[in-house]
Scaffold this active site. Structure first.
Site, PDB file in Angstrom:
ATOM      1  CB  SER A 256      -7.104  -6.867  -2.867  1.00 49.20           C
ATOM      2  OG  SER A 256      -6.526  -6.346  -4.056  1.00 49.20           O
TER       3      SER A 256
ATOM      4  CG  HIS B 193       2.616  -4.851  -4.072  1.00 47.38           C
ATOM      5  ND1 HIS B 193       2.303  -3.592  -4.518  1.00 47.38           N
ATOM      6  CD2 HIS B 193       3.875  -5.082  -4.512  1.00 47.38           C
ATOM      7  CE1 HIS B 193       3.320  -3.091  -5.193  1.00 47.38           C
ATOM      8  NE2 HIS B 193       4.281  -3.992  -5.207  1.00 47.38           N
TER       9      HIS B 193
HETATM   10  O1  LIG Z   1       1.665  -0.786  -3.337  1.00 45.73           O
HETATM   11  N1  LIG Z   1       1.564  -0.051  -2.401  1.00 45.73           N
HETATM   12  C1  LIG Z   1       2.510   0.868  -1.964  1.00 45.73           C
HETATM   13  C2  LIG Z   1       3.718   1.153  -2.627  1.00 45.73           C
HETATM   14  N2  LIG Z   1       4.030   0.542  -3.788  1.00 45.73           N
HETATM   15  C3  LIG Z   1       5.058   1.026  -4.702  1.00 45.73           C
HETATM   16  C4  LIG Z   1       6.432   0.455  -4.390  1.00 45.73           C
HETATM   17  O2  LIG Z   1       6.925   0.983  -3.155  1.00 45.73           O
HETATM   18  C5  LIG Z   1       7.429   0.815  -5.494  1.00 45.73           C
HETATM   19  O3  LIG Z   1       7.514   2.224  -5.593  1.00 45.73           O
HETATM   20  C6  LIG Z   1       7.022   0.236  -6.831  1.00 45.73           C
HETATM   21  O4  LIG Z   1       6.752  -1.143  -6.686  1.00 45.73           O
HETATM   22  C7  LIG Z   1       8.106   0.442  -7.898  1.00 45.73           C
HETATM   23  O5  LIG Z   1       9.315  -0.156  -7.468  1.00 45.73           O
HETATM   24  N3  LIG Z   1       4.599   2.045  -2.102  1.00 45.73           N
HETATM   25  C8  LIG Z   1       4.311   2.688  -0.921  1.00 45.73           C
HETATM   26  O6  LIG Z   1       5.120   3.497  -0.450  1.00 45.73           O
HETATM   27  N4  LIG Z   1       3.137   2.434  -0.263  1.00 45.73           N
HETATM   28  C9  LIG Z   1       2.231   1.553  -0.727  1.00 45.73           C
HETATM   29  O7  LIG Z   1       1.174   1.349  -0.074  1.00 45.73           O
END
Ligand SMILES: O=Nc1c(NC[C@H](O)[C@H](O)[C@H](O)CO)[nH]c(=O)[nH]c1=O
Length: 166
Positions: free
Chosen positions: A95, A98
């Site tokens: 939502s 990000h």
């Molecule tokens: O938010 N969604 C997702 C996500 N967030 C985490 C990000 O990649 C990272 O690990 C953190 O921000 C810490 O640095 N990572 C994914 O692989 N798929 C998603 O769908």
């Protein structure tokens, strides 16, 4: 014949002399595991030896560029250099923005990484608007409406290594 996707492999490349790395994120693990399995199965079909497929993981897709660089460097230092590397991640729109920021920044970073590591860095990032889209591209949705994109990535890693290797 499928309209989209890799379609017909233009020829069977011999992967028997290759060492290929897979580095995958651990978010959306069920989908990740299907993609990784598809990539491994396709590479094995193309002759890549099981012991020459090295799998590493990172927390999430955002860690793939740095993790891939360090993975390639580490394998070289160990005297077991990779011929190609397949970073795999699954980003699913939530939502907030990000998803957009990680998708865009990680994609550009992985593209640039090829010149830094002088190896094929296969684009294994699924950027999906819904879970259904992700399941379909991993070949694990109800009706198996699409093939497992991990297979394409495995085939691309072998082709790029054989065609454009040192
Ligand atoms: O938010 N969604 C997702 C996500 N967030 C985490 C990000 O990649 C990272 O690990 C953190 O921000 C810490 O640095 N990572 C994914 O692989 N798929 C998603 O769908």
């Amino acid at each position: 014949m499928a309209v989209k996707g890799l379609g017909q492999i233009d020829q069977q490349y011999d992967g028997s002399k290759l060492r290929i790395g897979i580095i995958h994120a651990r978010w959306n693990r069920v989908i990740i595991d299907a993609l990784v399995k598809g990539a491994i199965e396709r590479m094995r079909e193309l002759g890549v030896k099981e012991e020459n497929i090295i799998v590493e993981t990172v927390p999430g897709s955002y860690e793939l560029p740095w993790g891939t660089k360090r993975f390639v460097d580490r394998q070289k230092k160990m005297g077991e250099p990779l011929d190609a590397v397949i970073p795999i991640g699954v980003l699913i729109k939530g939502s907030t923005m990000h998803f957009e920021y990680i998708s865009d920044s990680t994609t550009h970073a992985l593209m640039k990484l090829q010149n830094q590591v002088q190896l094929p860095v296969i684009f294994g990032l699924l950027t999906c608007l819904t879970e259904e889209q992700a399941f379909a591209r991993a070949g694990i949705d109800e009706g198996h409406t699409m093939h497992n994109h991990g297979e394409d990535w495995g085939a691309a890693a072998v082709e790029m290594s054989v065609k454009f290797g040192p």
